[in-house]
Design a protein around this motif. Structure first.
Motif, PDB file in Angstrom:
ATOM      1  N   LEU A   1       6.029  12.441   6.600  1.00 41.75           N
ATOM      2  CA  LEU A   1       6.633  11.108   6.499  1.00 41.75           C
ATOM      3  C   LEU A   1       7.696  11.071   5.387  1.00 41.75           C
ATOM      4  O   LEU A   1       8.787  10.505   5.557  1.00 41.75           O
ATOM      5  CB  LEU A   1       5.541  10.068   6.204  1.00 41.75           C
ATOM      6  N   ILE A   2       7.387  11.719   4.260  1.00 38.23           N
ATOM      7  CA  ILE A   2       8.353  11.745   3.146  1.00 38.23           C
ATOM      8  C   ILE A   2       9.607  12.503   3.587  1.00 38.23           C
ATOM      9  O   ILE A   2      10.741  12.077   3.349  1.00 38.23           O
ATOM     10  CB  ILE A   2       7.707  12.406   1.898  1.00 38.23           C
TER      11      ILE A   2
ATOM     12  N   TYR B   1       0.935  13.113   4.024  1.00 41.85           N
ATOM     13  CA  TYR B   1       2.156  12.302   3.949  1.00 41.85           C
ATOM     14  C   TYR B   1       3.443  13.131   3.840  1.00 41.85           C
ATOM     15  O   TYR B   1       4.530  12.557   3.881  1.00 41.85           O
ATOM     16  CB  TYR B   1       2.083  11.340   2.756  1.00 41.85           C
TER      17      TYR B   1
ATOM     18  N   GLU C   1       5.931  13.111  -3.422  1.00 44.99           N
ATOM     19  CA  GLU C   1       7.096  12.381  -2.918  1.00 44.99           C
ATOM     20  C   GLU C   1       8.355  12.740  -3.718  1.00 44.99           C
ATOM     21  O   GLU C   1       9.397  13.077  -3.151  1.00 44.99           O
ATOM     22  CB  GLU C   1       6.840  10.870  -3.001  1.00 44.99           C
TER      23      GLU C   1
ATOM     24  N   THR D   1       9.535   4.734   1.903  1.00 47.78           N
ATOM     25  CA  THR D   1       8.330   5.563   2.115  1.00 47.78           C
ATOM     26  C   THR D   1       7.079   4.705   1.950  1.00 47.78           C
ATOM     27  O   THR D   1       6.182   4.716   2.805  1.00 47.78           O
ATOM     28  CB  THR D   1       8.262   6.698   1.044  1.00 47.78           C
TER      29      THR D   1
ATOM     30  N   THR E   1      11.692  10.450   5.905  1.00 48.62           N
ATOM     31  CA  THR E   1      12.378   9.350   5.216  1.00 48.62           C
ATOM     32  C   THR E   1      13.606   9.855   4.466  1.00 48.62           C
ATOM     33  O   THR E   1      14.689   9.267   4.560  1.00 48.62           O
ATOM     34  CB  THR E   1      11.422   8.637   4.223  1.00 48.62           C
TER      35      THR E   1
ATOM     36  N   LYS F   1       6.209   2.196   4.702  1.00 49.00           N
ATOM     37  CA  LYS F   1       5.563   2.795   5.883  1.00 49.00           C
ATOM     38  C   LYS F   1       4.090   3.109   5.588  1.00 49.00           C
ATOM     39  O   LYS F   1       3.200   2.773   6.371  1.00 49.00           O
ATOM     40  CB  LYS F   1       6.289   4.107   6.239  1.00 49.00           C
TER      41      LYS F   1
END
Ligand code: HEM
Length: 369
Positions: free
Chosen positions: A12-13, A9, A320, A47, A16, A50
């Motif tokens: 993706l973090i 992830y 995150e 986050t 974002t 998604k």
């Protein structure tokens, strides 16, 4: 979610938080101050939206983008749950006021999530059913994984359990990390010198505007780790996990509990117990290097609770928070607006700062550091 699973992830973090620069750059330009928790909710829910639901909530389009109804209904439930539950069982069934609003919000939230689950279920482009291990790699979000992943008997996760579990995970997934991010911002603005130390560590590790974040890079940031731990020690988002004794039991210390007794663990008291923490109210990230803290009893620091019902999302939460906070620290200097005491919200299920307002200044000339 184990440490290996959450590696996946990091991109993706990163994507974002970089989208959020549109919002914070605008704040930097205008000099406008903003409520830390509100904007950290926008960021953290983007986050989770998604990862769990495959949704873009649209919070980061500009500074005034409205809240999506899913996170908004969850926040409303977190507010009303505590207010309604603390007034006794008779109150919960009243056909008007907060109890009614809570029931309606609950219904709305479940209906919205049900809509997303049904859409993914009936979508022509969703992946076919496949064994769980394969589905874990191919699914584009958690709902798709639960619908399409099959166990050794070829069965999928029971349909009736998908919506309640997804509501719970989505709720636990952003209200908490938004609070942690807000307290991290509070800690840097309240304790001078820490922004510089955090930034210096990023520069020493070669972080730049184009860095590709990974678990390996995050694990090199040892001051950041201490800073996050110290912030969670003093301002943890979760404050009173409760456990019910299943049978009569004698717990360490010789206390006898009857079956069905509820034990509420006051995390803040544990984290500031002077028998275990030297000068406990002092914010001191470096304490985590001391022999006293390294050799502490494992029960003295439990920000994610512990045992079989401890937090399942803590690896994700820490990854995150660390990536988002580092990206924000690299790009902006944070300045607290106002000097009044920050208030905890007494009517919310988590510890969040109600009145923490900050402004940001774009950093320039980083090579001079
Ligand atoms: C800083 C962020 C977080 C903190 C401080 C935190 C803390 C906690 C604590 C203390 C518990 C135990 C609650 C109780 O027993 O009453 C818990 C449970 C839980 N957390 Fe977290 N959490 C965080 C982030 C997350 C994230 C990001 C997710 C999901 C993606 C998550 C999912 C859950 C779930 C599903 C449970 C319930 C586990 C069970 O009952 O078996 N949490 N969390």
């Amino acid at each position: 979610m184990g440490p290996k699973a959450v590696r996946h992830y990091a991109p993706l973090i990163q994507e974002t938080v970089r989208r959020s620069f549109a919002v914070f750059d605008a704040f930097a330009e205008s000099g406008r101050s903003w409520n830390a928790y509100q904007y950290m909710v926008k960021l953290a829910s983007e986050t989770i939206g998604k990862v769990i639901l495959g949704q873009n909530f649209g919070h980061l389009v500009n500074a005034d983008a409205p809240f999506h109804p899913i996170p908004l209904s969850i926040l409303t439930m977190f507010q009303l749950n505590k207010r309604v539950a603390s007034r006794g069982a008779w109150y919960q069934n009243l056909p008007f006021g907060d109890p009614k609003k809570l029931r309606e919000t609950h219904k709305l939230c479940y209906a919205l999530i049900e809509g997303i689950v049904s859409d993914i279920e009936t979508s022509d482009t969703a992946m076919p059913k496949m064994p769980m291990a394969e589905a874990a790699l191919k699914a584009s979000n958690l709902v798709e994984y639960l619908i399409k992943g099959t166990d050794e008997k070829g069965e999928t996760f029971p349909r009736s359990m998908i919506v309640p579990n997804i509501v719970m995970l989505t709720s636990a997934g952003f209200t908490t990390t938004a609070s942690l991010l807000s307290w991290l911002i509070y800690s840097v603005t309240e304790h001078p010198g820490n922004q510089e130390r955090l930034l210096q560590e990023l520069l020493n590790n070669g972080v730049s505007e184009t860095t590709e974040w990974s678990v390996d890079l995050v694990s090199k940031l040892s001051f950041l780790d201490k800073f996050v731990k110290e912030t969670q020690r003093l301002h943890n988002p979760a404050f009173q996990p409760a456990r019910t004794a299943k049978t009569d039991v004698i717990v360490p210390g010789g206390y006898r509990l009857k079956a069905d007794s509820v034990v509420v663990c006051a995390l803040h008291s544990l984290h500031t117990n002077p028998n275990h923490w030297h000068d406990p109210s002092q914010f001191d990230p470096d304490r985590w290097d001391t022999a006293e803290v390294k050799g502490r009893h494992r029960g003295t620091y439990l920000p994610f609770a512990t045992g079989p019902r401890g937090c399942i999302g803590f690896n994700f939460a820490l990854l995150e928070a660390k990536i988002i906070f580092s990206e924000l620290m690299y790009r902006y200097e944070f300045i607290r607006d106002g000097s009044e005491n920050v208030q905890y919200d007494p009517e919310f299920q988590l510890v969040r700062p109600l009145n923490l307002y900050v402004s940001v200044r774009r950093r320039t000339n980083l090579s001079m550091k």
